[in-house]
Design a protein around this motif. Structure first.
Motif, short mmCIF file in Angstrom:
data_model
loop_
_atom_site.label_atom_id
_atom_site.label_comp_id
_atom_site.label_asym_id
_atom_site.label_seq_id
_atom_site.Cartn_x
_atom_site.Cartn_y
_atom_site.Cartn_z
N LEU A 1 4.55 4.54 3.35
CA LEU A 1 3.81 5.74 3.67
C LEU A 1 4.73 6.95 3.77
CD1 LEU A 1 1.47 4.40 6.50
CD2 LEU A 1 1.07 4.40 4.03
N ALA B 1 0.99 5.35 0.01
CA ALA B 1 0.10 6.47 0.29
C ALA B 1 0.85 7.67 0.84
CB ALA B 1 -0.98 6.06 1.28
N LEU C 1 0.87 -1.16 0.00
CA LEU C 1 0.00 0.00 0.00
C LEU C 1 0.91 1.22 0.00
CD1 LEU C 1 -3.29 0.68 1.24
CD2 LEU C 1 -1.58 2.13 2.35
N TYR D 1 -6.40 -2.69 5.91
CA TYR D 1 -5.62 -3.23 4.79
C TYR D 1 -4.83 -4.47 5.18
CZ TYR D 1 -7.12 0.41 1.72
OH TYR D 1 -7.91 1.20 0.94
N ASN E 1 1.87 15.66 -3.55
CA ASN E 1 1.56 14.22 -3.50
C ASN E 1 2.34 13.45 -4.55
OD1 ASN E 1 -0.23 14.63 -1.45
ND2 ASN E 1 -2.01 13.86 -2.54
N ILE F 1 0.00 10.82 3.32
CA ILE F 1 -0.99 11.07 4.36
C ILE F 1 -0.72 12.43 5.00
CG2 ILE F 1 -1.86 10.23 6.59
CD1 ILE F 1 -0.90 7.43 5.67
N CYS G 1 -7.13 2.30 9.42
CA CYS G 1 -6.78 2.11 8.00
C CYS G 1 -5.75 1.00 7.85
CB CYS G 1 -6.26 3.43 7.43
SG CYS G 1 -5.74 3.33 5.71
N ARG H 1 4.89 10.55 -3.66
CA ARG H 1 4.55 9.22 -4.19
C ARG H 1 5.70 8.67 -5.03
NH1 ARG H 1 1.15 9.21 -9.22
NH2 ARG H 1 3.22 9.72 -9.91
#
Length: 109
Positions: free
Chosen positions: A36, A9, A7, A26, A76, A11, A22, A80
């Motif tokens: 993250l 993300a 995952l 997951y 972002n 945040i 969360c 990312r």
């Protein structure tokens, strides 16, 4: 069996309980790796920054990056892409910048 992708993300200053829920959600779906990054604006409460990052660690996830500054339209994407370019972090799958089509990772083996 196919490996579950991590995952990935970015945040913001969410409620710590929401982040914990969360991660638990997951994990229940089979996700084992979380990549993250956190981004906080300069006016985000320092106590909130610390508590949300502590909740992340308590959930067994170490944040890959923490950014503080204005939230621009590219924030972002930059974070990312940083997560995806960490060697051997995202695996063999990673979308190229500005593309939604998966392509082989160009990370060193």
């Amino acid at each position: 069996m196919t490996a579950v992708a991590p995952l990935i993300a970015v945040i913001g200053p969410v409620e710590p309980a929401l982040l914990t829920a969360c991660v638990g959600h997951y994990r229940a779906l089979g996700v084992e790796r979380f990549l993250l990054a956190f981004h906080f604006t300069e006016h985000a409460c320092p106590e909130r920054r610390h508590t949300v990052q502590a909740a992340c660690r308590e959930a067994g996830v170490v944040p890959e990056a923490v950014s503080v500054g204005p939230w621009h339209e590219h924030t972002n994407i930059r974070l990312r892409d940083l997560l995806g370019t960490r060697p051997r972090r995202a695996g063999t799958w990673w979308p190229t910048p500005m593309s939604s089509t998966p392509s082989p990772c160009r990370c060193p083996s």
